[in-house]
Design a protein around this motif. Structure first.
Motif, PDB file in Angstrom:
ATOM      1  N   THR A 109       0.871  -1.167   0.000  1.00 34.79           N
ATOM      2  CA  THR A 109       0.000   0.000   0.000  1.00 34.79           C
ATOM      3  C   THR A 109       0.907   1.215   0.000  1.00 34.79           C
ATOM      4  O   THR A 109       1.686   1.420   0.926  1.00 34.79           O
ATOM      5  N   LEU A 110       0.821   2.011  -1.069  1.00 39.46           N
ATOM      6  CA  LEU A 110       1.646   3.201  -1.246  1.00 39.46           C
ATOM      7  C   LEU A 110       0.733   4.420  -1.177  1.00 39.46           C
ATOM      8  O   LEU A 110      -0.248   4.499  -1.919  1.00 39.46           O
ATOM      9  N   SER A 111       1.049   5.361  -0.274  1.00 39.45           N
ATOM     10  CA  SER A 111       0.270   6.590  -0.131  1.00 39.45           C
ATOM     11  C   SER A 111       1.103   7.766  -0.594  1.00 39.45           C
ATOM     12  O   SER A 111       2.274   7.889  -0.222  1.00 39.45           O
ATOM     13  N   VAL A 112       0.496   8.620  -1.414  1.00 39.24           N
ATOM     14  CA  VAL A 112       1.172   9.810  -1.935  1.00 39.24           C
ATOM     15  C   VAL A 112       0.277  11.018  -1.697  1.00 39.24           C
ATOM     16  O   VAL A 112      -0.945  10.897  -1.617  1.00 39.24           O
ATOM     17  N   SER A 113       0.898  12.189  -1.563  1.00 41.19           N
ATOM     18  CA  SER A 113       0.097  13.406  -1.423  1.00 41.19           C
ATOM     19  C   SER A 113       0.928  14.609  -1.845  1.00 41.19           C
ATOM     20  O   SER A 113       2.151  14.539  -1.965  1.00 41.19           O
ATOM     21  N   GLY A 114       0.220  15.735  -2.048  1.00 40.30           N
ATOM     22  CA  GLY A 114       0.876  16.972  -2.455  1.00 40.30           C
ATOM     23  C   GLY A 114      -0.161  18.023  -2.780  1.00 40.30           C
ATOM     24  O   GLY A 114      -1.308  17.949  -2.343  1.00 40.30           O
ATOM     25  N   GLY A 115       0.252  18.994  -3.581  1.00 40.39           N
ATOM     26  CA  GLY A 115      -0.645  20.075  -3.969  1.00 40.39           C
ATOM     27  C   GLY A 115      -1.824  19.565  -4.777  1.00 40.39           C
ATOM     28  O   GLY A 115      -1.776  18.509  -5.390  1.00 40.39           O
ATOM     29  N   GLU A 116      -2.888  20.354  -4.772  1.00 38.45           N
ATOM     30  CA  GLU A 116      -4.099  19.939  -5.480  1.00 38.45           C
ATOM     31  C   GLU A 116      -3.867  19.829  -6.983  1.00 38.45           C
ATOM     32  O   GLU A 116      -3.119  20.602  -7.564  1.00 38.45           O
ATOM     33  N   ALA A 117      -4.534  18.847  -7.562  1.00 35.31           N
ATOM     34  CA  ALA A 117      -4.504  18.617  -9.006  1.00 35.31           C
ATOM     35  C   ALA A 117      -5.934  18.300  -9.435  1.00 35.31           C
ATOM     36  O   ALA A 117      -6.712  17.755  -8.649  1.00 35.31           O
ATOM     37  N   PRO A 118      -6.297  18.628 -10.672  1.00 33.58           N
ATOM     38  CA  PRO A 118      -7.657  18.303 -11.139  1.00 33.58           C
ATOM     39  C   PRO A 118      -7.926  16.800 -11.060  1.00 33.58           C
ATOM     40  O   PRO A 118      -7.085  15.988 -11.452  1.00 33.58           O
ATOM     41  N   LEU A 119      -9.121  16.449 -10.570  1.00 36.22           N
ATOM     42  CA  LEU A 119      -9.483  15.037 -10.409  1.00 36.22           C
ATOM     43  C   LEU A 119      -9.351  14.260 -11.714  1.00 36.22           C
ATOM     44  O   LEU A 119      -8.895  13.108 -11.701  1.00 36.22           O
ATOM     45  N   THR A 120      -9.739  14.868 -12.821  1.00 29.79           N
ATOM     46  CA  THR A 120      -9.659  14.146 -14.100  1.00 29.79           C
ATOM     47  C   THR A 120      -8.215  13.807 -14.454  1.00 29.79           C
ATOM     48  O   THR A 120      -7.950  12.729 -14.988  1.00 29.79           O
ATOM     49  N   GLU A 121      -7.282  14.707 -14.149  1.00 36.52           N
ATOM     50  CA  GLU A 121      -5.870  14.435 -14.432  1.00 36.52           C
ATOM     51  C   GLU A 121      -5.307  13.365 -13.501  1.00 36.52           C
ATOM     52  O   GLU A 121      -4.512  12.524 -13.921  1.00 36.52           O
ATOM     53  N   VAL A 122      -5.719  13.410 -12.235  1.00 37.13           N
ATOM     54  CA  VAL A 122      -5.261  12.397 -11.273  1.00 37.13           C
ATOM     55  C   VAL A 122      -5.752  11.027 -11.717  1.00 37.13           C
ATOM     56  O   VAL A 122      -4.985  10.066 -11.782  1.00 37.13           O
ATOM     57  N   ARG A 123      -7.035  10.944 -12.061  1.00 30.38           N
ATOM     58  CA  ARG A 123      -7.609   9.669 -12.488  1.00 30.38           C
ATOM     59  C   ARG A 123      -6.915   9.145 -13.750  1.00 30.38           C
ATOM     60  O   ARG A 123      -6.543   7.985 -13.828  1.00 30.38           O
ATOM     61  N   ARG A 124      -6.733  10.021 -14.752  1.00 30.76           N
ATOM     62  CA  ARG A 124      -6.081   9.608 -15.985  1.00 30.76           C
ATOM     63  C   ARG A 124      -4.673   9.100 -15.711  1.00 30.76           C
ATOM     64  O   ARG A 124      -4.252   8.087 -16.244  1.00 30.76           O
TER      65      ARG A 124
END
Length: 165
Positions: free
Chosen positions: A60-75
């Motif tokens: 299980t790998l968890s990553v985080s950071g500044g906000e990004a558009p949901l569509t770009e994250v999903r893609r």
């Protein structure tokens, strides 16, 4: 073993030379029967120590950071799943994601090393957000199944795929 996973385990280049540092492990054969070295009982004749057989590890790998558009994250996560076919499931939000998958590796050290490189190595090709790894859990198959049977995390990775939190 996953293609490319064994390649990083060799080599003797120094870390500063631009080459990847060779991975090393602490030998566990001294604790083969659960007792510290020097206090082990003799093994019966014909019983051999375990070999370096690859095992399955739940990552299980968890990553985080500044906000990004949901569509770009999903893609990006869908592309990562395409590039890394062992991915089971990904969950995501605008500022963090969790990736879960099975890794075949000789030991926990190797499975963790591959996991820690996963995000960075695929960041450009999958156009992933410039997030950092903030959590990593690597457990063996038996521990995973024991936890699930006892009702303790991580829950079975269903449905498989990329989903919002």
């Amino acid at each position: 073993m996953r293609p490319g996973a064994a390649e990083s385990r060799g080599g003797g280049a120094s870390p500063g030379s631009g080459e990847e540092r060779a991975l090393t492990c602490v030998a566990t054969s001294d604790a083969y029967d659960g007792q510290p070295a020097g206090q082990r009982s003799e093994r019966p004749s014909g019983v051999e120590e375990p070999t370096d057989v690859p095992r399955l590890w739940h990552v299980t790998l968890s990553v985080s950071g500044g906000e990004a558009p949901l569509t770009e994250v999903r893609r990006g996560l869908e592309q990562l799943a395409h590039d890394h076919p062992f991915l089971l499931t990904s969950r995501y939000a605008t500022d963090h994601a969790e990736i879960r998958y099975w890794e075949e590796a000789r030991d926990l050290h190797d499975a963790a090393a591959v996991a820690l490189r996963l995000w960075g190595e695929h960041r450009q090709s999958a156009r992933l957000p410039p997030w950092e790894i903030v959590g990593l859990e690597v457990i063996d198959r038996e521990t995973y199944h024991q936890r699930v049977a006892e009702g303790h995390g991580p829950l079975p990775a269903t449905p498989v795929g990329v989903h919002p939190f």
